[in-house]
Write an enzyme that holds these catalytic residues in place. Structure first.
Site, mmCIF file in Angstrom:
data_model
loop_
_atom_site.group_PDB
_atom_site.id
_atom_site.type_symbol
_atom_site.label_atom_id
_atom_site.label_comp_id
_atom_site.label_asym_id
_atom_site.label_seq_id
_atom_site.Cartn_x
_atom_site.Cartn_y
_atom_site.Cartn_z
ATOM 1 C CB SER A 141 -0.955 -0.037 1.323
ATOM 2 O OG SER A 141 -1.787 0.708 1.352
ATOM 3 C CE1 TYR A 154 -4.083 -2.243 5.359
ATOM 4 C CE2 TYR A 154 -3.287 0.212 4.109
ATOM 5 C CZ TYR A 154 -3.750 -1.149 4.201
ATOM 6 O OH TYR A 154 -4.684 -1.721 3.082
HETATM 7 N N1 LIG Z 1 -8.823 -0.403 -1.336
HETATM 8 C C1 LIG Z 1 -7.915 0.068 -1.199
HETATM 9 O O1 LIG Z 1 -8.126 1.099 -1.240
HETATM 10 C C2 LIG Z 1 -6.549 -0.252 -0.771
HETATM 11 C C3 LIG Z 1 -5.760 0.900 -0.843
HETATM 12 C C4 LIG Z 1 -3.883 -0.231 -0.571
HETATM 13 C C5 LIG Z 1 -4.128 -1.019 -0.693
HETATM 14 N N2 LIG Z 1 -5.233 -2.017 -0.529
HETATM 15 C C6 LIG Z 1 -4.289 -3.845 -0.936
HETATM 16 O O2 LIG Z 1 -5.253 -4.533 -1.710
HETATM 17 C C7 LIG Z 1 -6.020 -5.577 -0.958
HETATM 18 C C8 LIG Z 1 -7.228 -5.856 -1.604
HETATM 19 O O3 LIG Z 1 -7.732 -4.962 -1.201
HETATM 20 P P1 LIG Z 1 -9.173 -4.535 -1.049
HETATM 21 O O4 LIG Z 1 -10.234 -3.764 -1.064
HETATM 22 O O5 LIG Z 1 -10.020 -4.928 -2.873
HETATM 23 O O6 LIG Z 1 -9.228 -5.047 -0.224
HETATM 24 P P2 LIG Z 1 -11.487 -6.271 -0.070
HETATM 25 O O7 LIG Z 1 -12.488 -5.578 -0.713
HETATM 26 O O8 LIG Z 1 -11.522 -6.504 0.956
HETATM 27 O O9 LIG Z 1 -10.515 -7.439 0.055
HETATM 28 C C9 LIG Z 1 -10.265 -8.444 0.586
HETATM 29 C C10 LIG Z 1 -9.781 -9.437 -0.516
HETATM 30 O O10 LIG Z 1 -9.241 -10.529 0.784
HETATM 31 C C11 LIG Z 1 -9.641 -11.787 0.815
HETATM 32 N N3 LIG Z 1 -9.076 -12.094 2.225
HETATM 33 C C12 LIG Z 1 -8.947 -11.519 3.652
HETATM 34 N N4 LIG Z 1 -8.726 -12.009 4.903
HETATM 35 C C13 LIG Z 1 -8.617 -13.279 4.359
HETATM 36 C C14 LIG Z 1 -7.524 -14.341 4.757
HETATM 37 N N5 LIG Z 1 -7.538 -14.318 6.036
HETATM 38 N N6 LIG Z 1 -7.977 -15.448 3.664
HETATM 39 C C15 LIG Z 1 -8.145 -15.425 2.322
HETATM 40 N N7 LIG Z 1 -8.575 -14.324 1.805
HETATM 41 C C16 LIG Z 1 -8.890 -13.152 2.917
HETATM 42 C C17 LIG Z 1 -10.957 -11.553 1.299
HETATM 43 O O11 LIG Z 1 -11.528 -12.466 0.751
HETATM 44 P P3 LIG Z 1 -12.342 -13.376 2.184
HETATM 45 O O12 LIG Z 1 -12.519 -12.872 3.166
HETATM 46 O O13 LIG Z 1 -13.212 -14.214 1.153
HETATM 47 O O14 LIG Z 1 -11.547 -14.925 2.406
HETATM 48 C C18 LIG Z 1 -11.075 -10.069 0.199
HETATM 49 O O15 LIG Z 1 -11.548 -11.328 -1.194
HETATM 50 C C19 LIG Z 1 -5.675 -5.808 1.186
HETATM 51 O O16 LIG Z 1 -4.159 -6.381 0.163
HETATM 52 C C20 LIG Z 1 -5.436 -4.262 0.487
HETATM 53 O O17 LIG Z 1 -4.597 -3.851 1.803
HETATM 54 C C21 LIG Z 1 -6.303 -2.048 -0.537
#
Ligand SMILES: NC(=O)c1ccc[n+]([C@@H]2O[C@H](COP(=O)([O-])OP(=O)(O)OC[C@H]3O[C@@H](n4cnc5c(N)ncnc54)[C@H](OP(=O)(O)O)[C@@H]3O)[C@@H](O)[C@H]2O)c1
Length: 254
Positions: A141, A154
């Site tokens: 991130s 985080y």
């Molecule tokens: N959105 C942002 O602004 C942002 C910014 C910077 C970085 N990121 C990073 O991008 C990545 C994706 O985030 P997103 O925004 O797409 O969030 P999201 O929509 O909440 O998706 C998170 C994903 O992680 C999976 N996950 C969570 N816990 C898990 C576990 N114990 N085992 C397996 N899978 C797990 C969830 O699947 P299940 O719950 O089905 O297992 C879901 O598919 C993350 O690493 C996040 O930190 C996001």
């Protein structure tokens, strides 16, 4: 980097960035291995992905469980024989409350964001090293730049991911294994939908995924976006500590 017709593994493919990446790679006729706990959400993507002519393997796996990750990777090898690319994207952002330190939030955050990547690296690196090809992209991130109040677990989990991936890049280059770090700013996904604070330069997920995809294709080792947030966090990173603490204190007073 050629991304057509490859065997691509994506963790956290049930939602947000991972889900959109799965659909993007499906257009390249890749054999996709989609991983998450909510398999019903992965199953819901099946028809759309197969319509693109892509093959699909859905695996239920909690990335915080080392034995489940091990089984998952053996299953993939059994079915597809090789792995060309892995996007380790699973992540959580848990709410911390002000001046109420709670180690359990840290444990859960590191279990998914850091060890969820470590366990996959443990299984994947020897395979890719043996193949003498492939890439692993870990989703960190832009929040790895500085640790913001109420987001300490985080930010530190993402800083740990960035540091780990950085250390592996040169180590695995001689084996033709590419290690990539992906650093999104604010992207509109279920993770950010629950935020109740301003999110500058919030980007739509399809645009974010296009940037990640193009970055991988161009062979970038670090993918940071949106550029405005990358610039801002780059500036914050280089800022003297005393200045940063003044900004942090102001945000706490608000
Ligand atoms: N959105 C942002 O602004 C942002 C910014 C910077 C970085 N990121 C990073 O991008 C990545 C994706 O985030 P997103 O925004 O797409 O969030 P999201 O929509 O909440 O998706 C998170 C994903 O992680 C999976 N996950 C969570 N816990 C898990 C576990 N114990 N085992 C397996 N899978 C797990 C969830 O699947 P299940 O719950 O089905 O297992 C879901 O598919 C993350 O690493 C996040 O930190 C996001």
């Amino acid at each position: 980097m050629e991304l057509k017709n490859k065997n691509i593994l994506i963790t956290g493919a049930s939602s947000g960035i991972g889900r959109e990446l799965a659909l993007r790679f499906a257009k390249e006729k890749c054999r996709l291995i989609l991983i998450a706990r909510r398999v019903e959400l992965l199953e819901a993507l099946k028809e759309q992905i197969e319509n693109y002519g892509s093959e699909l393997l859905i695996i239920k796996c909690d990335v915080t469980k080392k034995d489940e990750v091990k089984k998952t990777v053996s299953l993939i090898l059994e079915k597809f024989k090789r792995i060309d690319g892995a996007i380790l994207n699973s992540g959580i952002g848990m709410k911390q409350s002000f001046a109420n330190f709670d180690s359990s939030i840290g444990e859960q955050t590191f279990a998914v964001n850091f060890f969820g990547i470590v366990y996959f690296l443990n299984e994947l690196l020897p395979i890719l090293k043996k193949q003498r090809s492939g890439f692993i992209a870990g989703v960190s991130s832009l929040a790895d730049a500085r640790s913001f109040p109420v987001s300490g677990f985080y930010c530190s989990s993402k800083a740990a991911v960035t540091a780990l991936l950085e250390s592996l890049k040169a180590e695995y280059k001689p084996f033709n294994v590419k290690i990539i770090s992906v650093h999104p700013g604010f992207i509109k996904t279920p993770m950010t939908d629950k935020n109740d604070f301003p999110m500058p330069y919030l980007m739509d997920v399809d645009k974010a995924v296009e940037i990640i995809f193009n970055g991988l294709k161009k062979g970038k080792e670090i993918i940071r976006f949106p550029w405005q947030m990358a610039l801002l966090t780059g500036f914050l990173k280089r800022m003297p500590d005393s200045w940063f603490q003044k900004i942090a204190s102001k945000s706490v007073k608000k």
